[in-house]
Motif scaffolding. Sequence first.
Motif, short mmCIF file in Angstrom:
data_model
loop_
_atom_site.label_atom_id
_atom_site.label_comp_id
_atom_site.label_asym_id
_atom_site.label_seq_id
_atom_site.Cartn_x
_atom_site.Cartn_y
_atom_site.Cartn_z
N LEU A 152 0.83 -1.20 0.00
CA LEU A 152 0.00 0.00 0.00
C LEU A 152 0.88 1.26 0.00
O LEU A 152 0.67 2.19 -0.79
CB LEU A 152 -0.92 -0.01 1.23
CG LEU A 152 -1.91 1.14 1.27
CD1 LEU A 152 -2.96 0.98 0.19
CD2 LEU A 152 -2.58 1.23 2.63
N ILE A 156 1.73 4.28 -2.82
CA ILE A 156 1.63 5.71 -2.54
C ILE A 156 2.93 6.41 -2.91
O ILE A 156 2.94 7.41 -3.62
CB ILE A 156 1.30 5.92 -1.04
CG1 ILE A 156 -0.15 5.51 -0.78
CG2 ILE A 156 1.56 7.34 -0.61
CD1 ILE A 156 -0.56 5.58 0.67
N LEU A 219 -8.30 0.28 0.67
CA LEU A 219 -7.76 1.60 0.29
C LEU A 219 -7.04 1.58 -1.06
O LEU A 219 -6.90 2.62 -1.70
CB LEU A 219 -6.79 2.10 1.36
CG LEU A 219 -7.40 2.46 2.71
CD1 LEU A 219 -6.30 2.73 3.73
CD2 LEU A 219 -8.29 3.69 2.59
N LEU A 222 -8.58 3.30 -4.10
CA LEU A 222 -8.62 4.77 -4.01
C LEU A 222 -7.26 5.39 -4.29
O LEU A 222 -7.17 6.54 -4.73
CB LEU A 222 -9.08 5.18 -2.62
CG LEU A 222 -10.53 4.79 -2.28
CD1 LEU A 222 -10.75 4.87 -0.78
CD2 LEU A 222 -11.48 5.71 -3.00
N MET A 223 -6.18 4.62 -4.05
CA MET A 223 -4.85 5.17 -4.25
C MET A 223 -4.47 5.20 -5.72
O MET A 223 -3.53 5.86 -6.12
CB MET A 223 -3.80 4.33 -3.49
CG MET A 223 -3.97 4.30 -2.00
SD MET A 223 -3.96 5.93 -1.27
CE MET A 223 -5.65 6.13 -0.84
N GLU A 225 -6.72 5.81 -8.38
CA GLU A 225 -7.51 6.71 -9.22
C GLU A 225 -6.71 7.96 -9.57
O GLU A 225 -5.95 8.47 -8.76
CB GLU A 225 -8.78 7.15 -8.48
CG GLU A 225 -9.89 6.14 -8.61
CD GLU A 225 -11.03 6.47 -7.67
OE1 GLU A 225 -11.22 7.66 -7.37
OE2 GLU A 225 -11.70 5.54 -7.22
N GLU A 226 -6.90 8.42 -10.79
CA GLU A 226 -6.18 9.63 -11.21
C GLU A 226 -6.88 10.87 -10.67
O GLU A 226 -8.07 10.91 -10.54
CB GLU A 226 -6.14 9.70 -12.74
CG GLU A 226 -5.11 8.77 -13.35
CD GLU A 226 -3.69 9.05 -12.84
OE1 GLU A 226 -3.34 10.22 -12.69
OE2 GLU A 226 -2.94 8.09 -12.59
N ARG B 144 -2.70 13.52 -6.23
CA ARG B 144 -3.29 12.47 -5.39
C ARG B 144 -2.81 12.55 -3.95
O ARG B 144 -3.17 11.69 -3.13
CB ARG B 144 -2.93 11.10 -5.97
CG ARG B 144 -3.70 10.76 -7.23
CD ARG B 144 -3.05 9.60 -7.93
NE ARG B 144 -1.70 9.95 -8.37
CZ ARG B 144 -0.94 9.15 -9.10
NH1 ARG B 144 -1.36 7.97 -9.45
NH2 ARG B 144 0.27 9.54 -9.48
N ARG B 147 -5.29 12.20 -1.09
CA ARG B 147 -5.83 10.87 -0.89
C ARG B 147 -4.81 9.97 -0.20
O ARG B 147 -5.14 9.18 0.68
CB ARG B 147 -6.23 10.29 -2.25
CG ARG B 147 -7.61 9.69 -2.18
CD ARG B 147 -8.16 9.28 -3.52
NE ARG B 147 -8.05 10.26 -4.56
CZ ARG B 147 -7.69 9.96 -5.80
NH1 ARG B 147 -7.34 8.72 -6.10
NH2 ARG B 147 -7.68 10.89 -6.73
N TYR B 148 -3.54 10.10 -0.61
CA TYR B 148 -2.49 9.32 0.04
C TYR B 148 -2.42 9.65 1.53
O TYR B 148 -2.32 8.78 2.38
CB TYR B 148 -1.14 9.63 -0.59
CG TYR B 148 -0.98 9.17 -2.03
CD1 TYR B 148 -1.84 8.22 -2.57
CD2 TYR B 148 0.05 9.67 -2.81
CE1 TYR B 148 -1.68 7.79 -3.87
CE2 TYR B 148 0.22 9.24 -4.12
CZ TYR B 148 -0.65 8.31 -4.65
OH TYR B 148 -0.47 7.88 -5.93
N ALA B 151 -5.12 8.04 3.50
CA ALA B 151 -4.88 6.62 3.76
C ALA B 151 -3.91 6.45 4.92
O ALA B 151 -4.13 5.65 5.84
CB ALA B 151 -4.32 5.94 2.51
#
Lengths: 226, 234
Positions: A152, A156, A219, A222-223, A225-226, B144, B147-148, B151
């Motif tokens: 994950l 990111i 999660l 969701l990580m 998506e642009e 992004r 959003r990161y 999380a």
Amino acid sequence: MRGYWRAVAALVEKDLRLEWRSREAITSMAFFSVLVVVIFGFAFQTRKIDPATEAPGLLWVAFSFSGILGLHRVLAIERENAALQALLLAPVDRSAIFLAKMISVLGLVLLAEWITIPIFSILLRVPVLSCLPELALVTCAGSVGFAAVGVLLATISSGSRLREVLLPLLLYPLWVPILVGCVELTGLALSGRPLAEGSDWLVLLAAYDVVFVTAGTLLFDLMLEE
Amino acid sequence: MSARTKTAFPFLRALDLLVIPMILVGLYFAYLYAPRETTMGDVQRIFYFHVGFALNCFLAFTVVFVSSIGFLWKGGRAWDDTALAAVEVGFLYCTLVLLTGPVWARSAWGVWWTWDARLTSTLLLWLIFASYLFLRTYMAEDPRMRRYAAALGILGALNVPIVYYSVKWFNTQHPTTFITQRGKLDPQMAVSLRFCMLAVLALAVALFLKRRAIGRLEEERDRLMAAYEEGEIR
């Protein structure tokens, strides 16, 4: 549901086949892990290290460092030639991609760990033959959490220019509770005591594994998506 | 400047007039009003603020958890502003907990630091939210990033209950929270403790609201910059 797991299996097979052809990740991970053990050996001046306290700490430091290399590699193969975009076009649930990446990382990390353990045993004169099942259990329990939170966070950080720096900064604080549990349980195993003595730690490891795998599965989509 | 942002400022200034005297009165309670603790001596007075910082730090990270989920679920920059403001306040308070704790520990236990469950898990919380701030700084350009961060905020805040219950789950030397056990604490000490906790909470709320107001200003700046670049305004 069967289709879902078939997709996961296909993705894992793809990762492992790529890895089998180059063997880049596993050689660098295992070599680095052994290197950390050797450096410790030099740093401790060949003094005999204590199997209950020092040995497990040393092993898990080596595993924490080398695991990062595996994470970088498994994510990097998707970055080259924009393979990730192709993967995202596949008609499978995104969580299947997460689980597949997690299983690939888990495989690499475990293999590197099991290569390191015998070399560590010989170089630092810590007997491991009598506690191999316990060590296998602890490395599995610890590495599941590592792979889940690692994939994950690697997803990111792979968007960042400074990804090599960012990943360990993000990963290690979240990884510490699992690491502590693994060190305690490995200490029990190496000193010949039953793992049941550390049942609290086993529960903690299991809880963290469940939390991280669940959080990652939820999660991950969701990580991306642009 | 939008009307909402504009009206927020006099209110925030008025809040200062409430918070600053409260902190001063809190200091009076902690250092002069509360009686001297018989075994630990004056160093025990740290506890009046230490407890407040710790509990409000947990509160802030709970806000992070809720607003990070809100951001991922509903979207909207206001949720993200809330999460960031809460992280910054929580991180500041966590730092203060880690600074005030050792001063007391040095005199009570004879060491600045020990690898005790409560101390270790608080340090861990501090590290996790430091990495949250790193993420936001390193990835500021990435669309992004919010959003990161959300999380990571969720994953980090999941550790809060572990920190809170670490005292009960493992044997630690850290004193348990005796706010809940009425009657054990001297009444003057109890009053001081409650007032200090309230003052520290008020300070947290003021800092949080100000940080959110800054977040709104930043949002407005970004919107204006984008409009300027598109040639909509000059």
